[in-house]
Design a protein around this motif. Sequence first.
Motif, short mmCIF file in Angstrom:
data_model
loop_
_atom_site.label_atom_id
_atom_site.label_comp_id
_atom_site.label_asym_id
_atom_site.label_seq_id
_atom_site.Cartn_x
_atom_site.Cartn_y
_atom_site.Cartn_z
N ILE A 168 -44.74 -11.46 -48.36
CA ILE A 168 -44.69 -10.46 -49.43
C ILE A 168 -43.53 -9.49 -49.21
CG2 ILE A 168 -45.93 -8.51 -50.48
CD1 ILE A 168 -48.54 -10.07 -49.91
N ARG A 169 -43.36 -9.07 -47.96
CA ARG A 169 -42.25 -8.15 -47.64
C ARG A 169 -40.91 -8.82 -47.92
NH1 ARG A 169 -38.96 -7.24 -43.22
NH2 ARG A 169 -38.26 -5.08 -42.93
N ILE A 172 -40.32 -8.78 -51.62
CA ILE A 172 -39.99 -7.45 -52.16
C ILE A 172 -38.56 -7.03 -51.78
CG2 ILE A 172 -40.55 -4.99 -52.00
CD1 ILE A 172 -43.49 -5.84 -51.69
N THR A 198 -38.39 -14.13 -55.33
CA THR A 198 -39.23 -12.93 -55.31
C THR A 198 -40.66 -13.25 -55.74
OG1 THR A 198 -37.36 -11.46 -55.75
CG2 THR A 198 -39.55 -10.62 -56.26
N TYR A 201 -42.34 -15.88 -53.09
CA TYR A 201 -42.77 -15.35 -51.79
C TYR A 201 -43.97 -14.41 -51.95
CZ TYR A 201 -39.17 -17.33 -48.79
OH TYR A 201 -38.41 -18.20 -48.06
N ILE A 202 -43.94 -13.58 -52.97
CA ILE A 202 -45.07 -12.67 -53.18
C ILE A 202 -46.33 -13.44 -53.56
CG2 ILE A 202 -45.97 -10.80 -54.63
CD1 ILE A 202 -43.11 -9.71 -54.79
N GLY A 205 -47.73 -15.22 -50.58
CA GLY A 205 -48.32 -14.24 -49.68
C GLY A 205 -49.70 -13.81 -50.12
N ILE A 206 -49.88 -13.61 -51.42
CA ILE A 206 -51.19 -13.20 -51.94
C ILE A 206 -52.23 -14.30 -51.72
CG2 ILE A 206 -52.46 -12.65 -54.05
CD1 ILE A 206 -49.92 -11.24 -55.04
#
Length: 270
Positions: A168-169, A172, A198, A201-202, A205-206
């Motif tokens: 997630i990082r 972002i 973007t 990856y987010i 991650g979730i």
Amino acid sequence: MADSVKDLGRKADNSETFDWAVRVGLVSYGAVHLLLAWLIGSLALGESEGKASKNGALAQVKEQPWGTTLLWVMAFGFVALTVWQLIDAVAGHRGSEGRKRAFKQATSVVKAGIYAFFAYGAWKVGAQGGGGKDGTEPFVAKILGLPAGQLLVALGGLAIAVWAAALIRSGITNKFTEHLSAEANRSDLSDTYVRIGTVGYIGKGIALLAFSGLILWAAKTSDPDKSGGLDEAMRKILEQPYGSYMLLAIAVGLACYGLFCFARARHLDR
């Protein structure tokens, strides 16, 4: 021994054949994420009775024409990715020093384990059928049966949560762009790659955060049935208010991650 591995690493860095093997692995990794996205999206729309897991996605590959052959090619690609990360763990990341290099080398070890897991899954489904299960519950049950099993499972859940947070990082901050060549980052498609990366990856991650939550719950209750796999994590999300919309968002994220893997294969920067 260490010197010979370093020599191997230097040769691999300059090997066009190895580059192509890594590209096959990245395309395979991307394809698995696209299939996961399709399975999760179908689950959100109430059209899926399959498994939204790694083996569930690989089982979908086997059902296609030439599916078994494709699985063997994917297994080969995942092995190449594993070897790449193991070489990096010993002789790579020479552009960094001290603790920063040590951290990157440790990260390569973790990535090698992930790619090896996928290689085994592709081989298992291709050779034996796989059964469409990811094996999370039996594995957690075995760990819980060991001395300090609860602690080990909890550490595993925390490790997945840290990995999820790192993804997630990276999404972002756009840190993932370092995986593309300088040419790709200067190309007309660079903005597209950034947008896809973007979201990808987010979204991934979730999904992993949900999975880690089940693992940690299993550690707390000492009940492996509480763990489940990614499929169970997605079904838990579906039970929440607006769960179907959340699943669709995750599916879009995983699809974007898969597309970014394709871009990374095209513009490989090892």
